[in-house]
Design an enzyme around this catalytic site. Structure first.
Site, short mmCIF file in Angstrom:
data_model
loop_
_atom_site.label_atom_id
_atom_site.label_comp_id
_atom_site.label_asym_id
_atom_site.label_seq_id
_atom_site.Cartn_x
_atom_site.Cartn_y
_atom_site.Cartn_z
N ASP A 144 0.76 -1.27 -0.05
CA ASP A 144 -0.02 -0.09 0.07
C ASP A 144 0.85 1.36 -0.11
OD1 ASP A 144 -2.33 1.35 0.03
OD2 ASP A 144 -2.92 1.39 2.21
N ASN A 155 1.27 3.48 -3.06
CA ASN A 155 1.85 3.78 -4.22
C ASN A 155 1.16 5.33 -4.66
OD1 ASN A 155 3.00 1.34 -4.38
ND2 ASN A 155 1.64 0.50 -6.03
N GLY A 156 -0.34 5.31 -4.35
CA GLY A 156 -0.69 6.50 -4.74
C GLY A 156 -0.25 7.88 -3.95
N ARG A 184 -1.07 8.62 -10.36
CA ARG A 184 -1.02 7.56 -9.48
C ARG A 184 -0.22 6.35 -10.06
NH1 ARG A 184 -4.35 6.98 -5.23
NH2 ARG A 184 -4.57 4.85 -5.44
N HIS A 228 2.41 3.26 -9.10
CA HIS A 228 2.27 1.64 -9.44
C HIS A 228 3.33 1.41 -10.18
CE1 HIS A 228 -1.59 1.82 -7.78
NE2 HIS A 228 -2.22 2.42 -8.67
N SER A 236 -7.17 -6.21 -5.63
CA SER A 236 -8.12 -6.93 -4.95
C SER A 236 -9.41 -6.70 -5.45
CB SER A 236 -8.65 -5.99 -3.35
OG SER A 236 -9.05 -4.85 -3.77
N GLU A 273 -12.02 -5.50 -4.66
CA GLU A 273 -12.59 -4.18 -4.64
C GLU A 273 -12.02 -3.17 -5.64
OE1 GLU A 273 -11.42 -6.19 -1.72
OE2 GLU A 273 -13.65 -6.70 -1.56
N LEU A 319 11.88 -20.39 -4.72
CA LEU A 319 10.94 -19.39 -4.24
C LEU A 319 9.60 -19.56 -4.83
CD1 LEU A 319 10.32 -16.84 -2.27
CD2 LEU A 319 11.24 -15.58 -4.11
N GLU A 358 2.24 -13.70 12.11
CA GLU A 358 2.37 -12.47 12.80
C GLU A 358 2.28 -11.18 11.92
OE1 GLU A 358 3.68 -12.25 16.13
OE2 GLU A 358 3.24 -14.46 16.20
C1 FPP Z 1 -2.08 0.02 -3.26
O1 FPP Z 1 -1.69 1.53 -3.37
C2 FPP Z 1 -1.62 -0.50 -4.54
C3 FPP Z 1 -2.24 -1.21 -5.56
C4 FPP Z 1 -3.54 -1.19 -5.59
C5 FPP Z 1 -1.41 -1.79 -6.54
C6 FPP Z 1 -0.31 -2.42 -6.23
C7 FPP Z 1 0.61 -2.94 -7.33
C8 FPP Z 1 1.82 -2.69 -7.76
C9 FPP Z 1 2.73 -2.63 -6.48
C10 FPP Z 1 2.39 -2.97 -9.09
C11 FPP Z 1 3.31 -4.16 -9.29
C12 FPP Z 1 2.88 -5.48 -9.14
C13 FPP Z 1 3.09 -6.41 -9.57
C14 FPP Z 1 2.70 -7.89 -9.18
C15 FPP Z 1 4.03 -6.28 -10.96
P1 FPP Z 1 -2.67 2.56 -3.57
O2 FPP Z 1 -2.79 2.88 -4.75
O3 FPP Z 1 -4.03 2.05 -2.73
O4 FPP Z 1 -1.82 3.69 -2.98
P2 FPP Z 1 -2.40 4.91 -1.66
O5 FPP Z 1 -3.06 4.11 -0.43
O6 FPP Z 1 -1.42 5.74 -1.39
O7 FPP Z 1 -3.58 5.52 -2.59
#
Ligand code: FPP
Length: 246
Positions: free
Chosen positions: A18, A20-21, A31, A35, A63, A65, A129, A205
Protein backbone atom coordinates in the site's frame (compact mmCIF):
# COMPACT_ATOMS: atom_id res chain seq x y z
CA UNK A 1 12.05 -20.92 19.00
CA UNK A 2 14.53 -18.31 20.24
CA UNK A 3 18.02 -19.16 19.01
CA UNK A 4 16.72 -21.47 16.27
CA UNK A 5 18.18 -19.78 13.18
CA UNK A 6 15.80 -21.46 10.71
CA UNK A 7 12.74 -20.39 12.71
CA UNK A 8 13.94 -16.79 12.59
CA UNK A 9 13.35 -16.50 8.86
CA UNK A 10 9.65 -16.75 8.05
CA UNK A 11 8.92 -19.46 5.51
CA UNK A 12 5.93 -17.60 4.09
CA UNK A 13 5.56 -13.81 3.90
CA UNK A 14 2.49 -11.98 2.54
CA UNK A 15 2.48 -8.27 1.73
CA UNK A 16 -0.23 -5.66 1.22
CA UNK A 17 1.71 -3.24 -1.00
CA UNK A 18 0.00 0.00 0.00
CA UNK A 19 1.01 3.63 -0.56
CA UNK A 20 1.77 3.87 -4.28
CA UNK A 21 -0.78 6.66 -4.79
CA UNK A 22 0.49 8.77 -1.90
CA UNK A 23 4.09 8.24 -3.01
CA UNK A 24 3.16 9.63 -6.46
CA UNK A 25 1.11 12.52 -5.05
CA UNK A 26 4.08 13.68 -2.98
CA UNK A 27 5.95 14.01 -6.28
CA UNK A 28 3.00 15.70 -8.08
CA UNK A 29 2.74 12.75 -10.43
CA UNK A 30 -0.23 10.52 -11.44
CA UNK A 31 -1.07 7.44 -9.41
CA UNK A 32 0.16 5.20 -12.24
CA UNK A 33 3.65 6.65 -11.65
CA UNK A 34 3.45 5.29 -8.11
CA UNK A 35 2.33 1.86 -9.30
CA UNK A 36 5.25 1.78 -11.70
CA UNK A 37 7.64 2.61 -8.87
CA UNK A 38 5.88 -0.13 -6.89
CA UNK A 39 6.91 -2.64 -9.50
CA UNK A 40 10.57 -1.90 -8.74
CA UNK A 41 9.90 -2.53 -5.06
CA UNK A 42 8.42 -5.93 -6.01
CA UNK A 43 11.73 -6.78 -7.67
CA UNK A 44 13.71 -5.66 -4.60
CA UNK A 45 11.61 -7.79 -2.28
CA UNK A 46 11.81 -10.87 -4.51
CA UNK A 47 15.62 -10.52 -4.57
CA UNK A 48 15.68 -10.12 -0.77
CA UNK A 49 13.48 -13.21 -0.28
CA UNK A 50 15.83 -15.26 -2.50
CA UNK A 51 18.80 -14.06 -0.45
CA UNK A 52 17.14 -14.58 2.94
CA UNK A 53 15.90 -18.07 2.09
CA UNK A 54 12.19 -17.25 2.36
CA UNK A 55 10.23 -20.03 0.64
CA UNK A 56 6.96 -18.29 -0.23
CA UNK A 57 6.09 -14.66 -0.99
CA UNK A 58 2.44 -13.73 -1.56
CA UNK A 59 1.71 -10.24 -2.88
CA UNK A 60 -1.64 -8.42 -2.95
CA UNK A 61 -1.49 -6.75 -6.37
CA UNK A 62 -5.19 -6.18 -7.11
CA UNK A 63 -8.12 -6.79 -4.79
CA UNK A 64 -11.69 -7.74 -5.73
CA UNK A 65 -12.57 -4.21 -4.62
CA UNK A 66 -9.91 -2.50 -6.80
CA UNK A 67 -12.18 -2.90 -9.86
CA UNK A 68 -14.08 0.09 -8.43
CA UNK A 69 -11.12 2.44 -9.00
CA UNK A 70 -11.26 4.95 -11.90
CA UNK A 71 -11.13 3.13 -15.22
CA UNK A 72 -7.88 4.77 -16.31
CA UNK A 73 -6.12 3.58 -13.12
CA UNK A 74 -7.43 0.01 -13.57
CA UNK A 75 -6.27 0.13 -17.20
CA UNK A 76 -2.84 1.42 -16.17
CA UNK A 77 -2.49 -1.38 -13.61
CA UNK A 78 -3.47 -4.04 -16.17
CA UNK A 79 -0.91 -2.60 -18.62
CA UNK A 80 1.70 -2.71 -15.89
CA UNK A 81 0.95 -6.37 -15.09
CA UNK A 82 1.28 -7.28 -18.78
CA UNK A 83 4.59 -5.39 -19.14
CA UNK A 84 5.92 -6.92 -15.92
CA UNK A 85 5.01 -10.43 -17.12
CA UNK A 86 6.60 -9.89 -20.53
CA UNK A 87 9.75 -8.44 -19.04
CA UNK A 88 10.39 -10.31 -15.80
CA UNK A 89 9.23 -13.92 -16.21
CA UNK A 90 12.38 -15.25 -17.85
CA UNK A 91 14.63 -13.71 -15.23
CA UNK A 92 12.46 -14.97 -12.38
CA UNK A 93 12.53 -18.42 -13.98
CA UNK A 94 16.36 -18.32 -14.13
CA UNK A 95 16.39 -17.75 -10.35
CA UNK A 96 14.14 -20.74 -9.71
CA UNK A 97 11.03 -18.69 -8.94
CA UNK A 98 7.67 -20.38 -9.36
CA UNK A 99 4.97 -17.85 -10.22
CA UNK A 100 1.34 -18.40 -9.36
CA UNK A 101 -1.68 -16.11 -9.68
CA UNK A 102 -4.46 -16.53 -7.16
CA UNK A 103 -7.91 -14.94 -7.27
CA UNK A 104 -10.85 -14.77 -9.62
CA UNK A 105 -8.78 -14.97 -12.79
CA UNK A 106 -11.96 -15.27 -14.90
CA UNK A 107 -12.50 -11.54 -14.25
CA UNK A 108 -9.55 -10.62 -16.51
CA UNK A 109 -9.61 -10.31 -20.26
CA UNK A 110 -8.42 -13.23 -22.36
CA UNK A 111 -4.94 -11.92 -23.37
CA UNK A 112 -3.95 -11.16 -19.78
CA UNK A 113 -5.35 -14.50 -18.56
CA UNK A 114 -3.31 -16.28 -21.20
CA UNK A 115 -0.13 -14.45 -20.14
CA UNK A 116 -0.75 -15.35 -16.50
CA UNK A 117 -1.34 -18.99 -17.43
CA UNK A 118 1.79 -19.05 -19.61
CA UNK A 119 3.92 -17.62 -16.77
CA UNK A 120 2.53 -20.26 -14.36
CA UNK A 121 3.17 -23.09 -16.80
CA UNK A 122 6.67 -21.84 -17.69
CA UNK A 123 7.78 -21.72 -14.03
CA UNK A 124 5.76 -24.68 -12.73
CA UNK A 125 8.77 -26.89 -11.98
CA UNK A 126 10.66 -24.29 -9.94
CA UNK A 127 10.79 -24.45 -6.16
CA UNK A 128 13.50 -22.08 -4.87
CA UNK A 129 10.93 -19.36 -4.15
CA UNK A 130 7.17 -19.46 -4.71
CA UNK A 131 5.84 -16.02 -5.66
CA UNK A 132 2.05 -15.83 -5.52
CA UNK A 133 0.38 -12.76 -6.97
CA UNK A 134 -3.13 -12.15 -5.70
CA UNK A 135 -5.23 -10.49 -8.40
CA UNK A 136 -8.98 -9.88 -8.25
CA UNK A 137 -8.53 -11.64 -4.93
CA UNK A 138 -10.47 -11.29 -1.71
CA UNK A 139 -10.20 -13.40 1.43
CA UNK A 140 -13.99 -13.78 1.53
CA UNK A 141 -14.01 -14.83 -2.13
CA UNK A 142 -11.45 -17.50 -1.23
CA UNK A 143 -13.60 -18.88 1.61
CA UNK A 144 -16.66 -18.90 -0.68
CA UNK A 145 -14.85 -20.73 -3.52
CA UNK A 146 -13.53 -23.34 -1.05
CA UNK A 147 -17.03 -23.77 0.43
CA UNK A 148 -18.44 -24.30 -3.06
CA UNK A 149 -15.90 -27.05 -3.68
CA UNK A 150 -16.82 -28.68 -0.37
CA UNK A 151 -20.53 -28.48 -1.26
CA UNK A 152 -19.80 -30.04 -4.66
CA UNK A 153 -17.90 -32.89 -2.97
CA UNK A 154 -20.90 -33.45 -0.67
CA UNK A 155 -23.26 -33.43 -3.68
CA UNK A 156 -21.09 -36.06 -5.41
CA UNK A 157 -21.25 -38.20 -2.28
CA UNK A 158 -17.48 -37.94 -1.67
CA UNK A 159 -17.76 -36.05 1.62
CA UNK A 160 -20.37 -36.03 4.37
CA UNK A 161 -21.51 -32.56 5.53
CA UNK A 162 -20.75 -33.55 9.14
CA UNK A 163 -17.17 -34.40 8.11
CA UNK A 164 -16.44 -30.86 6.92
CA UNK A 165 -13.62 -29.73 9.20
CA UNK A 166 -10.95 -27.03 9.25
CA UNK A 167 -8.62 -29.50 7.55
CA UNK A 168 -11.05 -30.65 4.87
CA UNK A 169 -12.27 -27.13 4.03
CA UNK A 170 -8.71 -25.79 4.28
CA UNK A 171 -7.54 -28.09 1.48
CA UNK A 172 -9.56 -26.01 -1.02
CA UNK A 173 -8.29 -22.60 0.11
CA UNK A 174 -5.74 -20.86 -2.13
CA UNK A 175 -2.13 -21.78 -1.23
CA UNK A 176 -3.17 -24.85 0.82
CA UNK A 177 -0.24 -26.80 -0.65
CA UNK A 178 2.35 -24.27 0.59
CA UNK A 179 3.78 -23.62 4.07
CA UNK A 180 1.37 -21.67 6.28
CA UNK A 181 1.60 -17.89 6.39
CA UNK A 182 4.13 -16.75 9.01
CA UNK A 183 4.45 -13.01 8.50
CA UNK A 184 1.86 -10.55 7.16
CA UNK A 185 3.29 -7.15 6.21
CA UNK A 186 1.33 -4.04 5.29
CA UNK A 187 3.10 -0.91 4.10
CA UNK A 188 1.63 2.58 3.86
CA UNK A 189 0.61 3.21 7.46
CA UNK A 190 -2.87 1.64 7.62
CA UNK A 191 -3.37 -1.07 10.25
CA UNK A 192 -5.93 -3.28 8.57
CA UNK A 193 -6.12 -6.55 6.68
CA UNK A 194 -8.44 -5.33 3.86
CA UNK A 195 -9.87 -8.74 2.96
CA UNK A 196 -6.48 -10.36 2.19
CA UNK A 197 -5.90 -14.05 3.08
CA UNK A 198 -8.53 -14.12 5.85
CA UNK A 199 -8.37 -17.89 6.35
CA UNK A 200 -4.59 -18.18 5.99
CA UNK A 201 -3.83 -15.31 8.38
CA UNK A 202 -5.08 -17.21 11.47
CA UNK A 203 -1.67 -17.61 13.14
CA UNK A 204 0.43 -15.14 11.14
CA UNK A 205 2.42 -12.43 12.86
CA UNK A 206 1.29 -8.97 11.74
CA UNK A 207 3.74 -6.19 10.87
CA UNK A 208 2.65 -2.68 9.90
CA UNK A 209 5.00 0.01 8.66
CA UNK A 210 4.50 3.64 7.62
CA UNK A 211 6.93 3.18 4.72
CA UNK A 212 5.11 3.70 1.41
CA UNK A 213 5.39 0.65 -0.87
CA UNK A 214 7.74 2.20 -3.51
CA UNK A 215 10.19 3.02 -0.70
CA UNK A 216 10.09 -0.51 0.77
CA UNK A 217 13.50 -1.98 -0.03
CA UNK A 218 15.71 -4.90 0.99
CA UNK A 219 16.66 -3.20 4.28
CA UNK A 220 12.95 -2.71 5.05
CA UNK A 221 12.32 -6.42 4.55
CA UNK A 222 15.31 -7.28 6.78
CA UNK A 223 13.84 -5.04 9.49
CA UNK A 224 10.48 -6.83 9.25
CA UNK A 225 12.21 -10.24 9.48
CA UNK A 226 14.21 -9.12 12.51
CA UNK A 227 11.01 -7.94 14.19
CA UNK A 228 9.40 -11.32 13.38
CA UNK A 229 12.39 -13.18 14.86
CA UNK A 230 11.76 -11.48 18.22
CA UNK A 231 8.13 -12.62 18.41
CA UNK A 232 7.07 -15.59 20.50
CA UNK A 233 4.55 -17.67 18.58
CA UNK A 234 2.40 -19.52 21.08
CA UNK A 235 -0.50 -20.92 18.98
CA UNK A 236 -2.79 -20.73 22.01
CA UNK A 237 -0.31 -22.31 24.43
CA UNK A 238 1.49 -20.60 27.33
CA UNK A 239 4.96 -19.11 27.23
CA UNK A 240 6.12 -21.82 29.68
CA UNK A 241 4.81 -24.60 27.44
CA UNK A 242 6.73 -23.11 24.52
CA UNK A 243 9.93 -22.85 26.58
CA UNK A 244 9.65 -26.42 27.98
CA UNK A 245 7.93 -28.59 25.36
CA UNK A 246 7.03 -31.97 26.87
C1 FPP B 1 -1.99 0.05 -3.35
O1 FPP B 1 -1.54 1.38 -3.29
C2 FPP B 1 -1.43 -0.64 -4.51
C3 FPP B 1 -2.13 -1.24 -5.51
C4 FPP B 1 -3.61 -1.28 -5.56
C5 FPP B 1 -1.46 -1.86 -6.65
C6 FPP B 1 -0.22 -2.67 -6.32
C7 FPP B 1 0.52 -2.88 -7.57
C8 FPP B 1 1.86 -2.81 -7.67
C9 FPP B 1 2.76 -2.63 -6.52
C10 FPP B 1 2.43 -2.91 -9.02
C11 FPP B 1 3.40 -4.00 -9.24
C12 FPP B 1 2.88 -5.35 -9.02
C13 FPP B 1 3.26 -6.42 -9.74
C14 FPP B 1 2.87 -7.76 -9.25
C15 FPP B 1 4.05 -6.32 -11.00
P1 FPP B 1 -2.60 2.54 -3.39
O2 FPP B 1 -2.80 2.88 -4.82
O3 FPP B 1 -3.85 2.16 -2.65
O4 FPP B 1 -1.85 3.71 -2.66
P2 FPP B 1 -2.50 4.87 -1.73
O5 FPP B 1 -3.08 4.17 -0.54
O6 FPP B 1 -1.32 5.72 -1.38
O7 FPP B 1 -3.52 5.58 -2.58
Amino acid sequence: MPGDAAAQVPRHIAIVMDGNGRWARKRHRPRSFGHNAGRKAVREVIEACLREGVQVLTLFAFSSENWQRPQDEVGALMGLFVRALDKEVDELHSHGVRLRFIGDLAAFDQPLRERMQAAMTHTADNATLHVNIAVSYGGRWDIVQASRQAAAAVARGELRAEDISEASLGQWMSLADLPPLDLFIRTGGECRVSNFLLWQIAYAELYFTDTLWPDFDQASLRQAIEDYARRERRYGRTGEQIANPS
